[in-house]
Write an enzyme that holds these catalytic residues in place. Structure first.
Site, PDB file in Angstrom:
ATOM      1  N   ARG A  16       0.828  -1.199   0.000  1.00  0.00           N
ATOM      2  CA  ARG A  16       0.000   0.000   0.000  1.00  0.00           C
ATOM      3  C   ARG A  16       0.869   1.259   0.000  1.00  0.00           C
ATOM      4  O   ARG A  16       0.792   2.084  -0.901  1.00  0.00           O
ATOM      5  CB  ARG A  16      -0.932  -0.030   1.234  1.00  0.00           C
ATOM      6  CG  ARG A  16      -2.148   0.869   1.130  1.00  0.00           C
ATOM      7  CD  ARG A  16      -1.959   2.256   1.691  1.00  0.00           C
ATOM      8  NE  ARG A  16      -1.482   2.239   3.087  1.00  0.00           N
ATOM      9  CZ  ARG A  16      -1.078   3.321   3.711  1.00  0.00           C
ATOM     10  NH1 ARG A  16      -1.096   4.494   3.106  1.00  0.00           N
ATOM     11  NH2 ARG A  16      -0.632   3.245   4.947  1.00  0.00           N
ATOM     12  N   HIS A 217       3.399   3.473  14.052  1.00  0.00           N
ATOM     13  CA  HIS A 217       3.590   3.519  12.599  1.00  0.00           C
ATOM     14  C   HIS A 217       4.718   4.518  12.362  1.00  0.00           C
ATOM     15  O   HIS A 217       4.537   5.723  12.554  1.00  0.00           O
ATOM     16  CB  HIS A 217       2.279   3.974  11.931  1.00  0.00           C
ATOM     17  CG  HIS A 217       2.372   4.147  10.451  1.00  0.00           C
ATOM     18  ND1 HIS A 217       1.869   3.212   9.558  1.00  0.00           N
ATOM     19  CD2 HIS A 217       2.914   5.127   9.688  1.00  0.00           C
ATOM     20  CE1 HIS A 217       2.095   3.629   8.320  1.00  0.00           C
ATOM     21  NE2 HIS A 217       2.724   4.790   8.365  1.00  0.00           N
ATOM     22  N   CYS A 250       6.060   9.729   2.076  1.00  0.00           N
ATOM     23  CA  CYS A 250       4.823  10.483   2.206  1.00  0.00           C
ATOM     24  C   CYS A 250       4.660  11.355   0.985  1.00  0.00           C
ATOM     25  O   CYS A 250       5.410  12.299   0.783  1.00  0.00           O
ATOM     26  CB  CYS A 250       4.841  11.339   3.462  1.00  0.00           C
ATOM     27  SG  CYS A 250       3.319  12.271   3.637  1.00  0.00           S
TER      28      CYS A 250
END
Lengths: 320, 320
Positions: A16, A217, A250
């Site tokens: 993902r 995370h 990110c």
């Protein structure tokens, strides 16, 4: 170091986080190849796709096909991510995914405004709406999550009190709907954490909610990923997200070329060396990491895939 | 975390570890360019060359020219390395180097045999001979060092008792010659250390020699470099070797393509975030790291050079 957990559970985020981030295009079959490879490593939770519009995140345009095509291994929980009801409906349409929801807030209001053009109050309203949707569809709500919990490239350091306040708000929203949520996820989305801030934050969260499970995370954008994971382990944290090869990054936080999530195989190596059970076959995982590198077509940041596992060396030396 | 030191001293090993390891021929002028760049970052100790035969280590064939050509910055201590008397004589011939010697043993006898075709006893004899040479030339002996102190790819895990015994042997050799050696260097040459073994080893060494300074030379081959440095900091260790960009690697230990020394700028970043004084201007150091990458012509493993310093971001956010 007496608080080191005996075992950890790892949610693999590589497919993902990675395929969402890579410039690609990566063929659907190769995405499935990586997921199938990861399925045979002993990893028990794999986040395979994000159900977001392909026009926003081209790498996730084939999310439904990826899920349809993966070869589900018994005992492995495949997960999907979504940001709204439409995404959830796509996830619910699959028979292969274990559907677990989270209530998520972003600790940085500046990031929220820039990234989603929303205020914190609007975001809270969105969380309430999604919580109602989960109740309506009987989707189990497993966690509350705080993104950018340690700092934000657009807002700076995030005070711990703010994070604690947001967690409390999320638990309130859950409680009002009769949802019993067991896990608190702290996400270092933009890699502001250090081992010291990890320990302080986890300590404060646990002091306030001693009955809840804390999960981390972590991102490795500034090279602190493994050191921060170690700090979490030393606080007894036993639930981590990570990404094979260190895939990811990110896409929103202006970190072009920067490292992604904390690397699964490096983390598994650390755990193995500390005697912490992961259930993962490190050699098999290193194969997956090399496959991931082949699929994205550029070097990935993980170290153990070139440095080699010590468990393998020890076995070889014992035989010699 | 109360044992974190207030300040650390860093010996920059990039030019020596890096250019010794890189395949390229790298022009002498570019080596000097990196050293001159590092000289302006606030780093106070820079290991610039190793005086070894060019036929063995082609990247060090121009060691004398590199030293002759560097532009010595006041307040910076430039260092050279050598393995024998001939190398030492070359170092002594330079007026720019601060000559500090170490007495070194390798904890792994298998590695010794494979790498230098020597037994431990022969190695001890070599150390005694070099110690005599240092006395004769009035070279200050600053440290005792144990290479492969945490483990060896050819021998496996190294028991702490063995390392402690070797340190004692080195102190004996020093004492017999009236040498007062203040520092114990533990080198994780082949990247076997974990935060736990770092803490145990440093603890045991300090218990036995409470008046000595403990220093760490860490490699990042298996991605544990920063976590191990953090473990050292938590034990109060205040002296570290590192390499800009994560340059280097071990040319002997069959780690092709693996990461090198713990990365200086990532370590400086960690210290800065923990409030530990390094004396280094991180932005200037990031420039040096990018220069190093340009000089070697391939990506280097350090993360902060792409992830960015938080101190810089904070300043920018305060101004905005």
């Amino acid at each position: 170091m007496s608080d080191l957990p005996k075992a950890v559970s790892i949610k693999e985020e590589g497919p993902r986080e990675g395929f969402q981030f890579e410039k690609g295009p990566i063929p659907t079959a190769r995405k499935i190849e990586l997921i199938d490879s990861l399925s045979k490593t002993g990893l028990k939770e794999i986040q395979v796709v994000s159900f977001v519009p392909g026009k926003n995140v081209p790498g996730m345009a084939d999310a439904d096909e990826v899920v349809a095509g993966l070869h589900a291994e018994p005992g492995v929980s495949y997960r999907g991510m979504w940001l709204n009801e439409k995404g959830l409906m796509r996830a619910l349409a699959s028979t292969k995914l274990e559907i677990q929801a989270g209530l998520v807030l972003t600790a940085s209001e500046t990031f929220l405004r820039r990234n989603q053009n929303r205020t914190l109050e609007e975001n809270l309203e969105g969380v309430r709406r999604m919580a109602d949707v989960y109740v309506e569809h009987q989707v189990p709500v497993h966690r509350v999550s705080i993104a950018a919990a340690f700092g934000c490239n657009f807002e700076g350091d995030i005070p711990r009190e703010k994070v604690l306040g947001m967690i409390a708000q999320l638990f309130d929203i859950a409680r009002e709907r009769g949802l019993d949520v067991g896990t608190i996820f702290l996400a270092d989305t933009m890699a502001w954490a250090t081992p010291v801030t990890i320990k302080r934050m986890v300590g404060d969260v646990r002091d306030r909610w001693p009955d809840k499970t804390v999960a981390l995370h972590l991102h490795d954008t500034r090279g602190m990923g493994i050191a921060n994971a170690m700090a979490g382990l030393e606080m007894g944290v036993a639930h981590f997200d990570s990404a094979v090869g260190g895939l990811g990054g990110c896409p929103f936080a202006s970190h072009k070329g920067a490292a992604g999530n904390v690397c699964t195989e490096d983390f598994v190596f650390l755990c193995e060396e500390l005697g912490i059970e992961t259930g993962v076959d490190l050699e098999a995982l290193l194969e997956s990491a090399r496959l991931a590198e082949d699929i994205v077509g550029h070097p990935l940041p993980g170290s153990v895939k070139t440095g080699g596992a010590l468990s393998t060396l020890r076995r070889r030396l014992q035989r010699a």
